[in-house]
Design an enzyme around this catalytic site. Structure first.
Site, PDB file in Angstrom:
ATOM      1  CG  ASP A   1      22.850  48.722  44.090  1.00  0.00           C
ATOM      2  OD1 ASP A   1      23.934  49.010  44.593  1.00  0.00           O
ATOM      3  OD2 ASP A   1      22.635  47.661  43.474  1.00  0.00           O
TER       4      ASP A   1
ATOM      5  CG  HIS B   1      28.253  53.232  49.006  1.00  0.00           C
ATOM      6  ND1 HIS B   1      26.988  52.904  49.398  1.00  0.00           N
ATOM      7  CD2 HIS B   1      29.080  52.584  49.839  1.00  0.00           C
ATOM      8  CE1 HIS B   1      27.048  52.091  50.432  1.00  0.00           C
ATOM      9  NE2 HIS B   1      28.303  51.867  50.719  1.00  0.00           N
TER      10      HIS B   1
END
Ligand code: GTP
Ligand code: IMP
Ligand code: MG
Length: 347
Positions: free
Chosen positions: A22, A52
């Protein structure tokens, strides 16, 4: 001022996460895609445990299976053999994003079945102790190792997409065309090098990403490692520079996972870990996201000179810590919120 770097071109580039996932890989990949115009964008990594986020042209997308570089419409999109495919998630993304004309899946990708997801969600070791995403990746990789898993070529609905990913990629590299390989997860989640047992079910370093899509180590030109100003972690496991939720809130940092919606744990910059991560990844360049979280005055900056002293000092410290040039600086979630120092590079 940050160090200067001589870049001729970067035909085969691998991009990976430097902390616990992340880091904003999706954002950096989409910027590189629009600026460098790769012919192929290929995904490595574990599978649909990844989420994503890409914000482009006023829209926000969350993708789990297809490469986050899909927003750049001229690239062929590929999923490497190492990646686990959940056919339902894949087909849904391809359909809703209109990618069917340019999407390919390696014939040898292993398949996630419902039984893997049930096990991942029901097993207390995985779900409660490790804090898995519940997307079936661990059990599916186990079945792959046990050599009982299905492959993409066995799944009728994937027929139109099945291809030989290494062949397509290596032929493109031989023609000197740019190939961008995007990883998922991050260094700290690597099965080999991360905080075992609180890790994912595969290595997550750049070498793995190259192997996932079938590029040999001698053919990789650049490795970009993405770090965020404030590292985050979802799920259990050690996190040396973690701060409390209250401290994070005071700094204005609250993040939630793209796949699971879980609140992300927040930490402070960890230069030592970043350097170790860059070493094993063989980093040649560093991208930093979340400079606006360090200093909100930097939000949306597109030039080095628009950054505050605090931000510049931080970025210089990052280079000192990691000893690799910082070339991309993200100043907000949008595609346009970026300082690309490669523009100033002497070629
Ligand atoms: P994984 O494969 O799960 O590791 O995904 P990822 O690296 O693509 O990151 P993810 O999208 O899960 O999370 C990053 C979050 O940060 C997203 O919500 C992005 O929109 C956001 N983001 C990326 N760059 C920046 C930045 O420079 N500033 C701010 N404020 N947010 C950013
Ligand atoms: P699994 O990959 O679902 O088995 O989860 C194992 C560990 O990796 C858990 O701590 C997850 O939260 C973490 N994880 C897996 N994929 C990601 C990701 O894309 N971003 C952040 N953490 C992840
Ligand atoms: Mg994510």
């Amino acid at each position: 001022m940050l160090s200067k770097l001589v870049l001729i071109d970067m035909p085969a580039t691998v991009l990976v996460g430097g902390f616990w996932g992340d880091e904003g890989k999706g954002k950096i990949v989409s910027h590189i895609a629009f600026s460098d115009k790769p012919k192929i964008i290929a995904r490595g990594g574990v599978g649909p445990n990844a989420g994503h986020t890409v914000e482009a042209k006023g829209k926000k997308y969350g993708v789990r299976m297809v490469p986050s570089g899909f927003v750049y419409e001229d690239a062929r999109l590929l999923i490497g053999a190492g990646v686990l495919v959940n056919p339902a998630v894949f087909l849904h993304e391809v359909e809703t994003l209109g990618l069917s004309e340019r999407m390919g899946v390696d014939k040898r990708c292993s398949i996630i079945e419902d039984i893997h997801i049930e096990e991942d969600k029901g097993d207390s070791h995985l779900k409660e102790k490790i804090g898995s995403t519940g997307t079936g990746c661990g059990p599916a990789n186990r079945d792959r190792v046990m050599r009982v898993a299905k492959q993409a070529k066995d799944i009728g609905e994937l027929g139109p997409f099945v291809t030989d990913v290494p062949l397509e990629i290596n032929e493109a590299i031989d023609r000197d065309e740019m190939v961008l390989v995007e990883g998922s997860q991050g260094f700290g989640l690597s099965l080999f090098y991360g905080t075992y047992p609180y890790v994912t079910s595969k290595d997550t370093t750049a070498s793995m990403m190259a192997a996932d899509v079938g590029i040999g180590p001698t053919k990789i030109d650049e490795v970009i490692v993405v770090f965020k100003t404030f590292p985050t972690r979802v799920g259990s496991g050690p996190f040396p520079t973690e701060i409390s939720q209250e401290e994070a809130e005071k700094l204005g940092i609250v993040e939630y996972g793209t796949v699971t919606g879980r609140r992300r744990r927040i930490g402070l910059w960890d230069g030592e870990y970043a350097r170790y991560s860059a070493m094993i990844n063989g980093a040649t360049q560093i991208a930093i996201t979340g400079i606006d979280k360090l200093d909100e005055e930097c939000y949306g900056a597109t030039k080095w000179d628009e950054l505050t002293k605090r931000a510049k000092d931080f970025l210089e410290r990052v280079e000192e810590d990691v000893r690799i040039p910082v070339t991309l600086i993200s100043t907000g979630p949008g595609l346009e919120h970026i300082i690309d120092l490669r523009d100033n590079i002497i070629t």
